[in-house]
Scaffold this active site. Sequence first.
Site, PDB file in Angstrom:
ATOM      1  N   LYS A 133       0.743  -1.283  -0.039  1.00 50.92           N
ATOM      2  CA  LYS A 133       0.056   0.081  -0.064  1.00 50.92           C
ATOM      3  C   LYS A 133       0.726   1.302   0.118  1.00 50.92           C
ATOM      4  O   LYS A 133       0.525   2.203  -0.825  1.00 50.92           O
ATOM      5  CB  LYS A 133      -0.953  -0.022   1.083  1.00 50.92           C
ATOM      6  CG  LYS A 133      -2.003  -1.232   1.018  1.00 50.92           C
ATOM      7  CD  LYS A 133      -2.733  -1.436   2.444  1.00 50.92           C
ATOM      8  CE  LYS A 133      -3.546  -2.697   2.272  1.00 50.92           C
ATOM      9  NZ  LYS A 133      -4.529  -2.964   3.426  1.00 50.92           N
ATOM     10  N   GLN A 189      -5.300  -2.247   9.460  1.00 47.64           N
ATOM     11  CA  GLN A 189      -5.036  -3.116   8.889  1.00 47.64           C
ATOM     12  C   GLN A 189      -5.576  -4.318   9.597  1.00 47.64           C
ATOM     13  O   GLN A 189      -5.262  -4.461  10.944  1.00 47.64           O
ATOM     14  CB  GLN A 189      -3.181  -3.322   8.557  1.00 47.64           C
ATOM     15  CG  GLN A 189      -3.037  -4.456   7.961  1.00 47.64           C
ATOM     16  CD  GLN A 189      -3.526  -4.438   6.602  1.00 47.64           C
ATOM     17  OE1 GLN A 189      -3.335  -3.512   5.924  1.00 47.64           O
ATOM     18  NE2 GLN A 189      -3.869  -5.789   6.028  1.00 47.64           N
ATOM     19  N   ASP A 214     -11.276   1.460   2.970  1.00 50.21           N
ATOM     20  CA  ASP A 214     -11.323   0.183   2.740  1.00 50.21           C
ATOM     21  C   ASP A 214     -12.808  -0.183   2.392  1.00 50.21           C
ATOM     22  O   ASP A 214     -13.216  -1.242   2.145  1.00 50.21           O
ATOM     23  CB  ASP A 214     -11.073  -0.332   4.203  1.00 50.21           C
ATOM     24  CG  ASP A 214      -9.768  -1.159   4.102  1.00 50.21           C
ATOM     25  OD1 ASP A 214      -9.149  -1.523   3.040  1.00 50.21           O
ATOM     26  OD2 ASP A 214      -8.964  -1.350   5.173  1.00 50.21           O
TER      27      ASP A 214
END
Length: 280
Positions: free
Chosen positions: A46, A90, A113
């Site tokens: 990322k 995460q 997300d």
Amino acid sequence: MTILDGKALSEELVDSVKDKAEKLSPTLAVILVGENPASMAYVRNKKKACERAGIEYIQHDFEATITQEDLLKKIDDINQDPNVNGLIVQLPLPDHIYVPDVIRSVDPSKDVDGFHAYNIGKMFLSPEFEDLPPATPLGIVKLLDHYDIPIRGKEVVVVGHSNIVGKPISMMMLNRDATVTTCHIHTKDLSAHTKRADILIVAVGKINLITADMVKDGVVVVDVGMNRNDDGKLCGDVDFENVSKKASYITPVPGGVGPMTVAALILNTVRATERQKASQ
Ligand code: NAD
């Protein structure tokens, strides 16, 4: 048979937002709890994609022992920070942290997300309201679109019904007028469904779950699974070697859905920034 090259398309998509990123100066914050090696690899990817796109990347690392209270406080600080446009926590998180509380605590406008109930609920309404859809399903849709694979009227079979992949990709396929079947661990006769699929999307996490006898000729196969075989090699849920002989299109693992997920996060970060600046 054509390989759906997620790696190449991902780079193209990340490059395509560079101009917008230069104008908008987006910032993505990533919270990493503990030292899970897979998570550490994902956040590295990322970070690399942000650097390539020209998005500022800030990583907040915490010990696995962080309390839920302290984690939620950090998320709230980032929610309040006007200089941060996107926030990823995460997953997975340590067992003492209740993930739904964490997902709920992220500001929906920064939820790149696409896991917050607000963004999932909007997506339910129509494709026009897919503002911040979950990244993996968005990556899959971008991949199918790029290769001009028609979705309307097709039999789409999704295997796996998780909140982050199976359910939202089922909804996005329905939004594009496919006839959708969603299978899962309790599905009685999996191959009766998979054999009917024009497009088969598999997100389970079991090596070789889908074998050549379970698909029809010409099927489009999207393999989301990420597993390690006995040799430590990354592989998907589909028996690639044999299924690819019957497929018209198929994603490889690695190099298919994985990089597309990262590209989709970048697209969502730019989109979130645009929407925040437009409403200021
Ligand atoms: P999950 O682990 O939350 O759930 C697994 C799903 O598979 C459930 O819906 C379960 O009912 C179903 N299932 C289990 N065994 C089955 C069987 N025998 N037959 C049919 N269905 C079965 O799912 P997830 O978080 O969506 O992850 C699935 C896989 O996708 C994992 O390998 C994960 O690592 C991978 N993944 C990859 C990406 C990517 O970017 N490539 C992103 C997310 C997840």
